[in-house]
Design a protein around this motif. Structure first.
Motif, PDB file in Angstrom:
ATOM      1  N   VAL A  84      35.195  78.588  26.352  1.00 44.72           N
ATOM      2  CA  VAL A  84      35.736  77.820  25.226  1.00 44.72           C
ATOM      3  C   VAL A  84      37.257  77.841  25.343  1.00 44.72           C
ATOM      4  CG1 VAL A  84      35.822  77.536  22.736  1.00 44.72           C
ATOM      5  CG2 VAL A  84      33.790  78.538  23.788  1.00 44.72           C
ATOM      6  N   THR A  85      37.848  76.675  25.369  1.00 46.18           N
ATOM      7  CA  THR A  85      39.300  76.573  25.517  1.00 46.18           C
ATOM      8  C   THR A  85      39.986  76.616  24.161  1.00 46.18           C
ATOM      9  OG1 THR A  85      39.009  75.200  27.482  1.00 46.18           O
ATOM     10  CG2 THR A  85      41.175  75.164  26.433  1.00 46.18           C
ATOM     11  N   ILE A  96      42.841  64.326  25.563  1.00 47.11           N
ATOM     12  CA  ILE A  96      41.796  65.262  26.000  1.00 47.11           C
ATOM     13  C   ILE A  96      40.426  64.773  25.535  1.00 47.11           C
ATOM     14  CG2 ILE A  96      40.901  67.603  25.706  1.00 47.11           C
ATOM     15  CD1 ILE A  96      43.835  68.541  25.551  1.00 47.11           C
ATOM     16  N   VAL A  97      40.356  64.287  24.309  1.00 44.18           N
ATOM     17  CA  VAL A  97      39.094  63.745  23.795  1.00 44.18           C
ATOM     18  C   VAL A  97      38.619  62.595  24.682  1.00 44.18           C
ATOM     19  CG1 VAL A  97      38.005  62.502  21.890  1.00 44.18           C
ATOM     20  CG2 VAL A  97      39.505  64.457  21.412  1.00 44.18           C
ATOM     21  N   ALA A  98      39.541  61.687  25.020  1.00 44.55           N
ATOM     22  CA  ALA A  98      39.185  60.516  25.817  1.00 44.55           C
ATOM     23  C   ALA A  98      38.794  60.882  27.248  1.00 44.55           C
ATOM     24  CB  ALA A  98      40.351  59.527  25.832  1.00 44.55           C
ATOM     25  N   LYS A  99      39.525  61.835  27.842  1.00 42.31           N
ATOM     26  CA  LYS A  99      39.303  62.161  29.239  1.00 42.31           C
ATOM     27  C   LYS A  99      38.196  63.178  29.449  1.00 42.31           C
ATOM     28  CE  LYS A  99      41.755  63.731  33.393  1.00 42.31           C
ATOM     29  NZ  LYS A  99      43.054  64.169  33.951  1.00 42.31           N
ATOM     30  N   LYS A 100      38.183  64.232  28.640  1.00 36.45           N
ATOM     31  CA  LYS A 100      37.243  65.337  28.867  1.00 36.45           C
ATOM     32  C   LYS A 100      36.083  65.375  27.872  1.00 36.45           C
ATOM     33  CE  LYS A 100      40.676  68.383  31.005  1.00 36.45           C
ATOM     34  NZ  LYS A 100      41.269  69.750  31.009  1.00 36.45           N
ATOM     35  N   ARG A 101      36.161  64.495  26.884  1.00 41.47           N
ATOM     36  CA  ARG A 101      35.104  64.426  25.861  1.00 41.47           C
ATOM     37  C   ARG A 101      34.976  65.724  25.058  1.00 41.47           C
ATOM     38  NH1 ARG A 101      35.818  59.890  27.318  1.00 41.47           N
ATOM     39  NH2 ARG A 101      34.243  58.318  27.757  1.00 41.47           N
ATOM     40  N   TYR A 102      36.071  66.474  24.934  1.00 38.76           N
ATOM     41  CA  TYR A 102      36.047  67.639  24.057  1.00 38.76           C
ATOM     42  C   TYR A 102      35.876  67.161  22.618  1.00 38.76           C
ATOM     43  CZ  TYR A 102      37.720  70.969  27.605  1.00 38.76           C
ATOM     44  OH  TYR A 102      37.842  71.784  28.696  1.00 38.76           O
ATOM     45  N   SER A 103      35.179  67.948  21.840  1.00 36.72           N
ATOM     46  CA  SER A 103      34.984  67.580  20.429  1.00 36.72           C
ATOM     47  C   SER A 103      35.425  68.667  19.460  1.00 36.72           C
ATOM     48  CB  SER A 103      33.514  67.241  20.165  1.00 36.72           C
ATOM     49  OG  SER A 103      32.677  68.331  20.518  1.00 36.72           O
ATOM     50  N   GLN A 104      35.766  69.861  19.977  1.00 37.33           N
ATOM     51  CA  GLN A 104      36.243  70.953  19.133  1.00 37.33           C
ATOM     52  C   GLN A 104      37.507  71.562  19.729  1.00 37.33           C
ATOM     53  OE1 GLN A 104      32.828  71.191  20.054  1.00 37.33           O
ATOM     54  NE2 GLN A 104      31.984  70.435  18.141  1.00 37.33           N
ATOM     55  N   PHE A 105      38.445  71.910  18.850  1.00 34.82           N
ATOM     56  CA  PHE A 105      39.719  72.462  19.292  1.00 34.82           C
ATOM     57  C   PHE A 105      40.076  73.687  18.454  1.00 34.82           C
ATOM     58  CE2 PHE A 105      39.608  68.102  20.560  1.00 34.82           C
ATOM     59  CZ  PHE A 105      40.296  68.025  21.760  1.00 34.82           C
ATOM     60  N   PRO A 106      39.736  74.896  18.931  1.00 38.00           N
ATOM     61  CA  PRO A 106      40.212  76.101  18.256  1.00 38.00           C
ATOM     62  C   PRO A 106      41.734  76.197  18.422  1.00 38.00           C
ATOM     63  CG  PRO A 106      38.375  76.579  19.752  1.00 38.00           C
ATOM     64  CD  PRO A 106      38.872  75.205  20.080  1.00 38.00           C
ATOM     65  N   ILE A 107      42.436  76.398  17.328  1.00 35.39           N
ATOM     66  CA  ILE A 107      43.898  76.366  17.354  1.00 35.39           C
ATOM     67  C   ILE A 107      44.465  77.770  17.120  1.00 35.39           C
ATOM     68  CG2 ILE A 107      45.973  75.340  16.350  1.00 35.39           C
ATOM     69  CD1 ILE A 107      44.149  73.351  17.821  1.00 35.39           C
ATOM     70  N   TYR A 108      45.453  78.151  17.963  1.00 39.31           N
ATOM     71  CA  TYR A 108      46.056  79.477  17.907  1.00 39.31           C
ATOM     72  C   TYR A 108      47.584  79.368  17.869  1.00 39.31           C
ATOM     73  CZ  TYR A 108      41.469  81.287  19.242  1.00 39.31           C
ATOM     74  OH  TYR A 108      40.136  81.591  19.265  1.00 39.31           O
ATOM     75  N   HIS A 109      48.193  80.440  17.378  1.00 36.58           N
ATOM     76  CA  HIS A 109      49.647  80.564  17.444  1.00 36.58           C
ATOM     77  C   HIS A 109      49.975  82.012  17.774  1.00 36.58           C
ATOM     78  CE1 HIS A 109      53.847  79.889  16.845  1.00 36.58           C
ATOM     79  NE2 HIS A 109      53.922  80.776  15.863  1.00 36.58           N
TER      80      HIS A 109
END
Length: 233
Positions: free
Chosen positions: A106-107, A121-134
């Protein structure tokens, strides 16, 4: 007694012992009543098997109490009954855990990632979830669905301006909480199923070693993953 009857009774007896252990060994409570009691408990998978278990209890009684002789029983379980009670035994006594079943890379993404990059990224890799960190700390969870809602809202204000917008802006402006949960690696699959059933807003369950949001991501579960595995993230 035939092989099927013997195998059936062995599984039945192990389930009965497990039920007694879960209810602190009630001395006078029968199998059917224990099943009903456990089915009413929260965080119990028994409810999913209640009807089958109650029918199995009737079959067990026919085998044990209505036999013609020591070696001959009236009700010999068929292959389905043996297979089903074996499956139920496994699910109750050794319920499947979220790992390794839902283990996958999981990226995670930095809060500074631009919305334009997310869309690429959605268009190219078809990712649908994005866990966000700082700086290694979990800050939120962006999904394609939520991103679409944000874009729709922004469009009502006029031209959508993505330049300079980041994941952090999206989280700060709009982003609804409660669309994700974290669980530890030893969480049972049936518990995750209950989480989705009880929270209609839940879009994903993220897995870390001990359920700590800041821990390394070991897997992710979406509603559809509970029914079919192997879909590309």
């Amino acid at each position: 007694m035939g092989h099927n009857a013997e195998q059936f009774l062995n599984s039945f007896n192990r389930i009965e012992k497990w039920l007694r252990d879960q209810l602190n060994n009630p001395a006078t409570m029968g199998f059917s009543e224990m099943t009903r009691r456990m089915a009413k408990k929260s965080q119990s998978q028994v409810a999913s098997f209640e009807n089958d278990l109650l029918q199995m209890a009737q079959l067990r009684n026919a085998i044990v109490h209505e036999r013609i002789s020591k070696d001959f029983v009236i009700a010999e379980p068929n292959e389905w009954a043996v297979s089903r009670i074996t499956e139920i035994e496994h699910q109750l006594i050794e319920p499947e855990k979220v790992l390794p079943k839902f283990s996958k890379p999981v990226t995670g993404f930095e809060m500074t990632i631009s919305l334009e990059e997310i869309l690429r990224i959605v268009a190219k890799k078809r990712y649908s979830q994005f866990p966000i960190y700082h700086m290694g700390k979990f800050k939120g969870f962006i999904t394609v669905r939520g991103l679409g809602i944000w874009l729709a809202v922004e469009s009502t204000k006029g031209e959508i301006k993505l330049a300079g917008k980041t994941a952090g802006d999206l989280l700060a402006n709009n982003y609804k909480q409660g669309n994700y949960e974290f669980v530890g690696e030893n969480t049972k699959v049936f518990q995750v199923e209950e989480m989705f059933a009880s929270n209609v807003r839940l879009e994903a369950v993220l897995i870390t070693k001990d359920g700590n949001p800041d821990g390394n991501l070991l897997g992710i579960i979406r509603p559809r993953d509970l029914y079919k595995n192997g879909e590309k993230e």
